[in-house]
Design a protein around this motif. Structure first.
Motif, PDB file in Angstrom:
ATOM      1  N   GLN A  22       0.822  -1.212   0.000  1.00 24.25           N
ATOM      2  CA  GLN A  22       0.000   0.000   0.000  1.00 24.25           C
ATOM      3  C   GLN A  22       0.851   1.255   0.000  1.00 24.25           C
ATOM      4  O   GLN A  22       0.503   2.245  -0.634  1.00 24.25           O
ATOM      5  N   ASP A  23       1.928   1.243   0.760  1.00 23.66           N
ATOM      6  CA  ASP A  23       2.806   2.404   0.892  1.00 23.66           C
ATOM      7  C   ASP A  23       4.207   2.035   0.408  1.00 23.66           C
ATOM      8  O   ASP A  23       5.137   1.925   1.211  1.00 23.66           O
ATOM      9  N   PRO A  24       4.353   1.861  -0.905  1.00 27.86           N
ATOM     10  CA  PRO A  24       5.664   1.452  -1.406  1.00 27.86           C
ATOM     11  C   PRO A  24       6.668   2.603  -1.318  1.00 27.86           C
ATOM     12  O   PRO A  24       6.307   3.769  -1.395  1.00 27.86           O
ATOM     13  N   HIS A  25       7.915   2.240  -1.139  1.00 27.68           N
ATOM     14  CA  HIS A  25       9.002   3.219  -1.157  1.00 27.68           C
ATOM     15  C   HIS A  25       9.613   3.127  -2.545  1.00 27.68           C
ATOM     16  O   HIS A  25      10.372   2.207  -2.841  1.00 27.68           O
ATOM     17  N   LEU A  26       9.243   4.066  -3.393  1.00 25.97           N
ATOM     18  CA  LEU A  26       9.593   3.993  -4.799  1.00 25.97           C
ATOM     19  C   LEU A  26      10.584   5.071  -5.208  1.00 25.97           C
ATOM     20  O   LEU A  26      10.575   6.172  -4.657  1.00 25.97           O
ATOM     21  N   ASP A  27      11.369   4.740  -6.190  1.00 30.93           N
ATOM     22  CA  ASP A  27      12.244   5.706  -6.834  1.00 30.93           C
ATOM     23  C   ASP A  27      11.359   6.565  -7.728  1.00 30.93           C
ATOM     24  O   ASP A  27      10.641   6.042  -8.585  1.00 30.93           O
ATOM     25  N   THR A  28      11.382   7.862  -7.554  1.00 27.19           N
ATOM     26  CA  THR A  28      10.493   8.744  -8.316  1.00 27.19           C
ATOM     27  C   THR A  28      10.815   8.759  -9.814  1.00 27.19           C
ATOM     28  O   THR A  28      10.019   9.262 -10.604  1.00 27.19           O
ATOM     29  N   ASP A  29      11.962   8.192 -10.216  1.00 28.17           N
ATOM     30  CA  ASP A  29      12.300   8.124 -11.629  1.00 28.17           C
ATOM     31  C   ASP A  29      11.702   6.896 -12.314  1.00 28.17           C
ATOM     32  O   ASP A  29      11.747   6.785 -13.532  1.00 28.17           O
ATOM     33  N   GLU A  30      11.135   5.966 -11.537  1.00 27.56           N
ATOM     34  CA  GLU A  30      10.560   4.748 -12.110  1.00 27.56           C
ATOM     35  C   GLU A  30       9.155   5.008 -12.645  1.00 27.56           C
ATOM     36  O   GLU A  30       8.425   5.843 -12.129  1.00 27.56           O
ATOM     37  N   THR A  31       8.785   4.238 -13.665  1.00 29.50           N
ATOM     38  CA  THR A  31       7.423   4.320 -14.193  1.00 29.50           C
ATOM     39  C   THR A  31       6.527   3.361 -13.414  1.00 29.50           C
ATOM     40  O   THR A  31       7.014   2.423 -12.764  1.00 29.50           O
ATOM     41  N   VAL A  32       5.222   3.578 -13.467  1.00 27.27           N
ATOM     42  CA  VAL A  32       4.262   2.675 -12.832  1.00 27.27           C
ATOM     43  C   VAL A  32       4.441   1.268 -13.395  1.00 27.27           C
ATOM     44  O   VAL A  32       4.464   0.283 -12.658  1.00 27.27           O
ATOM     45  N   TYR A  33       4.604   1.157 -14.705  1.00 32.90           N
ATOM     46  CA  TYR A  33       4.780  -0.143 -15.355  1.00 32.90           C
ATOM     47  C   TYR A  33       5.991  -0.883 -14.779  1.00 32.90           C
ATOM     48  O   TYR A  33       5.912  -2.069 -14.465  1.00 32.90           O
ATOM     49  N   SER A  34       7.120  -0.188 -14.636  1.00 33.81           N
ATOM     50  CA  SER A  34       8.340  -0.860 -14.159  1.00 33.81           C
ATOM     51  C   SER A  34       8.173  -1.338 -12.713  1.00 33.81           C
ATOM     52  O   SER A  34       8.676  -2.398 -12.348  1.00 33.81           O
ATOM     53  N   VAL A  35       7.469  -0.578 -11.900  1.00 33.39           N
ATOM     54  CA  VAL A  35       7.235  -0.973 -10.507  1.00 33.39           C
ATOM     55  C   VAL A  35       6.367  -2.227 -10.452  1.00 33.39           C
ATOM     56  O   VAL A  35       6.660  -3.187  -9.742  1.00 33.39           O
ATOM     57  N   ILE A  36       5.290  -2.261 -11.230  1.00 32.21           N
ATOM     58  CA  ILE A  36       4.405  -3.412 -11.250  1.00 32.21           C
ATOM     59  C   ILE A  36       5.127  -4.620 -11.840  1.00 32.21           C
ATOM     60  O   ILE A  36       5.053  -5.730 -11.309  1.00 32.21           O
ATOM     61  N   ALA A  37       5.861  -4.430 -12.914  1.00 33.26           N
ATOM     62  CA  ALA A  37       6.577  -5.527 -13.561  1.00 33.26           C
ATOM     63  C   ALA A  37       7.619  -6.121 -12.623  1.00 33.26           C
ATOM     64  O   ALA A  37       7.866  -7.330 -12.657  1.00 33.26           O
ATOM     65  N   GLU A  38       8.200  -5.308 -11.763  1.00 31.30           N
ATOM     66  CA  GLU A  38       9.192  -5.797 -10.812  1.00 31.30           C
ATOM     67  C   GLU A  38       8.580  -6.839  -9.863  1.00 31.30           C
ATOM     68  O   GLU A  38       9.230  -7.819  -9.506  1.00 31.30           O
TER      69      GLU A  38
END
Length: 93
Positions: A73-89
């Motif tokens: 729910q509260d992912p710690h994401l790199d702001t340079d990543e796309t939504v697609y790349s986060v989900i694909a990971e």
């Protein structure tokens, strides 16, 4: 053959049962929603389906070749990543 089957899943935090004999069958093409108040075990249940959290008892069976991905729910994401790349990971190789 069901895509996903959950049989008598149980999980407690101390004396509090979050999941009490949960049963679920999902067939290919089914649509479902998981709805409840905060703290009622929705995220815990999804983590169990994804193999991140262990149940106290019960069984989860996936159709061979099926995968479950989990995005916090509260992912710690790199702001340079796309939504697609986060989900694909979350899907792995």
């Amino acid at each position: 053959m069901p895509l996903l089957t959950v049989d008598n899943l149980q999980f407690s935090l101390g004396e509090r049962a979050l999941l009490d004999h949960v049963n679920l069958t999902i067939e290919r093409g089914d649509t479902f929603a998981l709805i409840g108040r905060n703290g009622e075990g929705k995220s815990t249940f999804l983590k169990m389906l994804a193999g991140i959290q262990r149940a106290d008892d019960g069984q989860i069976r996936l159709e061979p070749g099926a995968d479950v991905a989990y995005l916090p729910q509260d992912p710690h994401l790199d702001t340079d990543e796309t939504v697609y790349s986060v989900i694909a990971e979350g899907l792995g190789d």
